[in-house]
Design an enzyme around this catalytic site. Sequence first.
Site, PDB file in Angstrom:
ATOM      1  N   LYS A 120      -1.459   4.496  -6.662  1.00 23.94           N
ATOM      2  CA  LYS A 120      -2.060   5.301  -7.724  1.00 23.94           C
ATOM      3  C   LYS A 120      -0.999   5.916  -8.619  1.00 23.94           C
ATOM      4  O   LYS A 120      -1.111   5.869  -9.857  1.00 23.94           O
ATOM      5  CB  LYS A 120      -2.930   6.408  -7.126  1.00 23.94           C
ATOM      6  CG  LYS A 120      -3.717   7.192  -8.179  1.00 23.94           C
ATOM      7  CD  LYS A 120      -4.360   8.438  -7.597  1.00 23.94           C
ATOM      8  CE  LYS A 120      -3.336   9.542  -7.439  1.00 23.94           C
ATOM      9  NZ  LYS A 120      -3.932  10.851  -7.118  1.00 23.94           N
ATOM     10  N   ASP A 138      -8.380   7.828  -8.705  1.00 24.55           N
ATOM     11  CA  ASP A 138      -8.313   9.057  -7.917  1.00 24.55           C
ATOM     12  C   ASP A 138      -9.720   9.400  -7.444  1.00 24.55           C
ATOM     13  O   ASP A 138     -10.644   8.588  -7.545  1.00 24.55           O
ATOM     14  CB  ASP A 138      -7.681  10.193  -8.722  1.00 24.55           C
ATOM     15  CG  ASP A 138      -8.581  10.682  -9.873  1.00 24.55           C
ATOM     16  OD1 ASP A 138      -9.634  10.047 -10.142  1.00 24.55           O
ATOM     17  OD2 ASP A 138      -8.237  11.692 -10.492  1.00 24.55           O
TER      18      ASP A 138
END
Length: 210
Positions: A120, A138
């Site tokens: 991420k 997220d």
Amino acid sequence: MPLADVDAFYRRLAETMPAPRGELEYRNEFTLLVAVVLSAQATDVGVNKATGPLFAVADTPAKMVALGEARLRDHIRTIGLYRNKAKNVIALSEALAADFGGEVPRDRDALESLPGVGRKTASVVLNIAFGEPTIAVDTHVFRVSNRTALAPGKDVRAVEDALVRRTPARWKQHAHHWLILHGRYICKARRPDCPACVVADLCRYRAKTV
């Protein structure tokens, strides 16, 4: 069943947020990377309060290493998991200085080789710093993707793969910003603000609020 009109979904978000951007504050590629590492399990507001003074004295890998782990901890102690994050930030700064000439690499594998940097974080840096059409997932993006049926998936990687597959090319550059901001301010976890949602009629969420 996945949401059908994906193009309309993004078009409406784009109309409400023509130039979306992340809310983390940074000065350069290195400070962006550090801010994203620090933001794990923390709010952007909380991170920004800590990194303003920090980046004033340490905005390069060399300066961060010179600052040292103990003083770095003092700067970020208001952020969750600050001890481990301080250790990772010093280690990634040392790695950048030793292996990448003090520059943040424009390469996913290289980024993910750095301490404290996962998929991420690498996606966020590639997108914001280098303009790559990556999609970072997220908690907000995961929730919106599943709740609306835009890109359902059982885990973060499944949602990311579905978003990459289903998002039209012209929307990919800003896709994760639109989804994060939509999840943060409209499609909130506890009580989504469906009356204010511009994609409510496209969304497949059954428990819409009124």
